[in-house]
Design a protein around this motif. Structure first.
Motif, mmCIF file in Angstrom:
data_model
loop_
_atom_site.group_PDB
_atom_site.id
_atom_site.type_symbol
_atom_site.label_atom_id
_atom_site.label_comp_id
_atom_site.label_asym_id
_atom_site.label_seq_id
_atom_site.Cartn_x
_atom_site.Cartn_y
_atom_site.Cartn_z
ATOM 1 N N LEU A 146 2.642 3.633 1.845
ATOM 2 C CA LEU A 146 3.559 4.490 2.305
ATOM 3 C C LEU A 146 3.649 5.652 3.720
ATOM 4 O O LEU A 146 4.325 6.523 3.974
ATOM 5 C CB LEU A 146 3.322 5.588 1.350
ATOM 6 N N SER A 147 2.453 5.466 4.685
ATOM 7 C CA SER A 147 2.666 6.151 5.447
ATOM 8 C C SER A 147 3.476 6.143 6.718
ATOM 9 O O SER A 147 3.433 6.428 7.496
ATOM 10 C CB SER A 147 1.222 5.711 5.968
ATOM 11 N N ASP A 148 4.171 5.011 6.277
ATOM 12 C CA ASP A 148 5.398 4.822 7.443
ATOM 13 C C ASP A 148 6.100 4.729 7.426
ATOM 14 O O ASP A 148 6.949 4.180 7.654
ATOM 15 C CB ASP A 148 4.938 3.496 8.441
ATOM 16 N N LYS A 149 5.913 5.034 5.969
ATOM 17 C CA LYS A 149 7.735 5.436 5.576
ATOM 18 C C LYS A 149 8.849 6.607 5.496
ATOM 19 O O LYS A 149 7.503 7.589 5.970
ATOM 20 C CB LYS A 149 7.538 5.381 4.033
ATOM 21 N N GLU A 150 9.308 6.656 6.521
ATOM 22 C CA GLU A 150 10.548 7.942 6.590
ATOM 23 C C GLU A 150 11.332 8.249 5.305
ATOM 24 O O GLU A 150 10.367 9.823 5.373
ATOM 25 C CB GLU A 150 11.404 7.520 7.009
ATOM 26 N N ASN A 151 11.069 8.064 4.071
ATOM 27 C CA ASN A 151 11.330 8.692 2.361
ATOM 28 C C ASN A 151 11.171 8.065 2.145
ATOM 29 O O ASN A 151 11.443 6.329 1.106
ATOM 30 C CB ASN A 151 13.632 7.929 2.394
ATOM 31 N N VAL A 152 10.394 9.143 1.209
ATOM 32 C CA VAL A 152 9.892 8.251 0.307
ATOM 33 C C VAL A 152 9.855 9.048 -1.579
ATOM 34 O O VAL A 152 10.283 9.660 -1.301
ATOM 35 C CB VAL A 152 8.313 8.514 0.068
ATOM 36 N N SER A 153 10.721 8.164 -2.388
ATOM 37 C CA SER A 153 11.172 8.226 -3.520
ATOM 38 C C SER A 153 9.529 9.312 -4.345
ATOM 39 O O SER A 153 8.776 8.799 -3.722
ATOM 40 C CB SER A 153 11.374 6.944 -4.160
ATOM 41 N N LYS A 154 10.889 9.775 -5.171
ATOM 42 C CA LYS A 154 10.054 10.789 -6.406
ATOM 43 C C LYS A 154 8.297 10.192 -6.942
ATOM 44 O O LYS A 154 7.562 10.372 -6.951
ATOM 45 C CB LYS A 154 10.773 11.701 -7.248
ATOM 46 N N LYS A 155 8.826 8.895 -7.043
ATOM 47 C CA LYS A 155 7.942 8.568 -8.043
ATOM 48 C C LYS A 155 6.595 7.677 -7.110
ATOM 49 O O LYS A 155 5.410 7.374 -8.136
ATOM 50 C CB LYS A 155 9.023 7.111 -9.246
ATOM 51 N N TYR A 156 6.919 7.511 -6.516
ATOM 52 C CA TYR A 156 5.652 7.239 -5.731
ATOM 53 C C TYR A 156 5.361 8.382 -4.961
ATOM 54 O O TYR A 156 4.288 8.254 -5.091
ATOM 55 C CB TYR A 156 5.884 6.727 -3.776
ATOM 56 N N ILE A 157 5.593 9.534 -4.144
ATOM 57 C CA ILE A 157 4.665 10.890 -4.661
ATOM 58 C C ILE A 157 3.910 11.244 -5.804
ATOM 59 O O ILE A 157 2.972 11.337 -5.909
ATOM 60 C CB ILE A 157 6.371 12.390 -4.361
ATOM 61 N N ASP A 158 5.106 11.141 -7.175
ATOM 62 C CA ASP A 158 4.164 12.001 -7.938
ATOM 63 C C ASP A 158 3.208 11.196 -8.275
ATOM 64 O O ASP A 158 1.955 11.205 -8.836
ATOM 65 C CB ASP A 158 5.005 11.892 -9.484
ATOM 66 N N TRP A 159 3.425 9.727 -8.263
ATOM 67 C CA TRP A 159 1.672 8.677 -8.803
ATOM 68 C C TRP A 159 1.164 8.868 -7.746
ATOM 69 O O TRP A 159 -0.613 9.062 -7.592
ATOM 70 C CB TRP A 159 2.638 6.824 -7.669
ATOM 71 N N VAL A 160 0.956 8.949 -6.324
ATOM 72 C CA VAL A 160 -0.210 9.766 -5.118
ATOM 73 C C VAL A 160 -0.993 11.028 -6.067
ATOM 74 O O VAL A 160 -1.811 10.745 -5.649
ATOM 75 C CB VAL A 160 0.442 9.787 -3.636
ATOM 76 N N LYS A 161 0.139 12.294 -6.290
ATOM 77 C CA LYS A 161 -0.378 13.146 -7.166
ATOM 78 C C LYS A 161 -0.951 13.079 -7.786
ATOM 79 O O LYS A 161 -2.243 13.456 -8.134
ATOM 80 C CB LYS A 161 1.001 13.906 -7.334
ATOM 81 N N ASP A 162 -0.669 11.903 -8.864
ATOM 82 C CA ASP A 162 -1.985 11.663 -9.904
ATOM 83 C C ASP A 162 -2.810 10.714 -10.128
ATOM 84 O O ASP A 162 -4.382 11.014 -10.390
ATOM 85 C CB ASP A 162 -1.140 10.922 -11.256
ATOM 86 N N LEU A 163 -3.144 10.384 -8.479
ATOM 87 C CA LEU A 163 -4.137 9.917 -8.541
ATOM 88 C C LEU A 163 -4.978 10.594 -7.899
ATOM 89 O O LEU A 163 -6.650 10.457 -7.794
ATOM 90 C CB LEU A 163 -4.172 8.192 -7.454
ATOM 91 N N ARG A 164 -4.339 11.339 -7.311
ATOM 92 C CA ARG A 164 -5.616 12.358 -6.349
ATOM 93 C C ARG A 164 -6.311 13.399 -7.206
ATOM 94 O O ARG A 164 -7.340 13.519 -7.402
ATOM 95 C CB ARG A 164 -4.696 13.686 -5.225
ATOM 96 N N ASP A 165 -5.789 13.268 -8.365
ATOM 97 C CA ASP A 165 -6.063 14.339 -9.606
ATOM 98 C C ASP A 165 -6.739 13.598 -10.276
ATOM 99 O O ASP A 165 -7.561 14.366 -10.407
ATOM 100 C CB ASP A 165 -5.001 15.223 -10.392
ATOM 101 N N LYS A 166 -6.567 12.641 -10.369
ATOM 102 C CA LYS A 166 -7.277 12.127 -11.234
ATOM 103 C C LYS A 166 -8.837 11.873 -10.443
ATOM 104 O O LYS A 166 -10.411 12.295 -11.064
ATOM 105 C CB LYS A 166 -6.708 10.102 -11.704
ATOM 106 N N LYS A 167 -8.998 11.196 -9.194
ATOM 107 C CA LYS A 167 -9.627 11.065 -8.497
ATOM 108 C C LYS A 167 -10.520 12.275 -8.212
ATOM 109 O O LYS A 167 -11.863 12.247 -8.521
ATOM 110 C CB LYS A 167 -9.449 10.884 -7.240
ATOM 111 N N LYS A 168 -10.675 13.585 -8.446
ATOM 112 C CA LYS A 168 -10.852 15.522 -8.013
ATOM 113 C C LYS A 168 -11.539 15.211 -9.722
ATOM 114 O O LYS A 168 -12.901 15.458 -9.390
ATOM 115 C CB LYS A 168 -9.626 16.015 -8.457
ATOM 116 N N SER A 169 -11.395 14.666 -10.579
ATOM 117 C CA SER A 169 -11.796 14.434 -11.877
ATOM 118 C C SER A 169 -12.651 13.629 -11.765
ATOM 119 O O SER A 169 -13.392 14.023 -12.331
ATOM 120 C CB SER A 169 -10.533 14.152 -12.686
ATOM 121 N N LEU A 170 -12.442 12.456 -11.997
ATOM 122 C CA LEU A 170 -13.389 11.357 -11.328
ATOM 123 C C LEU A 170 -14.391 11.264 -11.421
ATOM 124 O O LEU A 170 -15.794 11.699 -11.469
ATOM 125 C CB LEU A 170 -13.054 9.947 -11.174
#
Length: 277
Positions: free
Chosen positions: A236-260
């Motif tokens: 996603l780093s070189d994408k200008e417009n990122v859809s919400k489903k990808y933004i939500d996925w990144v957030k969930d992955l970060r939250d999961k990583k923090k918990s794990l």
């Protein structure tokens, strides 16, 4: 005087034979399962080379670089394993949300095709004599080694891993530290299994063994999550417009990583207090 081969060489010889069979099979077609199996075998063969280097380190002129020709292949097989974990992650996300991630899926498929082609070319371009030389050098270095010498060297290698753990504990558990702990635990388990194979007592009691295994298993989902987040954020780093489903996925992955990470750190500290202090 007849030279006597150490019993530990039998363990090496079996792993070497099975690794070579997998290597030859992958020379016909690259498959992820066999690639991951070969990566595991190579990890053992590399550890055996480290052990022989530890035993013979005082002898001048001896060069224990037996494993060097296999390092490029080992690196690519690790990438195959990592890509498999990332692709498993995208399937899990699709099942969980019912959404599709076509652009990312295409990107991963392209990565897979390039990696598999590179690995295949690497295998068919590798001379088989490397395997024969590896076996011969390992056999020669395994002659006339007393069991007690092997026991001492294994203990030294385990102690080195524990010293790395001490550094990780002191410096805090960042992503690199947790990754190093995962690899270190794998080495310790292999070395302990070698001790038992030779008829020696293991260094750690059964309860500690169980905790080591539990921590290693707990680190597996952490490691998979870490790779998924790393891969997706790079995509996603070189994408200008990122859809919400990808933004939500990144957030969930970060939250999961923090918990794990929190769970793993707690478990690691508990184990380290018992084996380091």
């Amino acid at each position: 005087m007849q030279r006597k081969t150490s019993p530990i060489f039998q363990a090496f010889e079996q792993q070497h034979r099975e690794a070579k069979e997998l290597f030859l099979a992958l020379g016909k077609q690259i498959k992820s399962k066999k690639s991951i199996e070969l990566y595991t075998k190579l990890s053992f063969l590399e550890l055996y080379s480290d052990l022989m280097a530890k035993i013979h380190f005082e002898k001048e002129g001896l060069q224990f670089d037996f494993f060097t020709p296999f390092k490029p292949l080992q690196k690519n097989l690790r990438k195959v394993h990592h890509l498999k974990l990332v692709q498993r992650g995208i399937l899990g996300r699709m099942t969980q949300t019912g959404e599709t991630f076509n652009s990312y899926s295409s990107y991963l498929e392209k990565e897979k095709k390039g990696l598999y082609t590179e690995t295949f070319d690497q295998i068919i371009g590798s001379p088989l004599k490397d395997w024969d030389e590896f076996l011969l050098k390992s056999l020669q270095s395994s002659n006339n080694i007393k069991p007690l010498t092997i026991n001492t060297a294994i203990n030294q290698l385990i102690q080195e891993e524990l010293e790395y753990f001490q550094l990780d504990k002191r410096n805090g558990f960042d992503s690199k530290g947790l990754k190093d702990i995962f690899e270190g635990l794998r080495k310790i388990i292999m070395l302990e299994n070698l001790l038992i194979h030779l008829g020696f007592n293991s260094i750690f009691v059964e309860k500690i063994h169980q905790e080591i295994e539990q921590l290693k298993e707990k680190l597996k989902p952490w490691y998979a999550n870490h790779l998924e987040l790393q891969s997706l954020t790079y995509f996603l780093s070189d994408k200008e417009n990122v859809s919400k489903k990808y933004i939500d996925w990144v957030k969930d992955l970060r939250d999961k990583k923090k918990s794990l990470s929190s769970q793993v750190e707690k478990q690691a500290l508990s184990l380290f207090q018992k084996i380091l202090d």
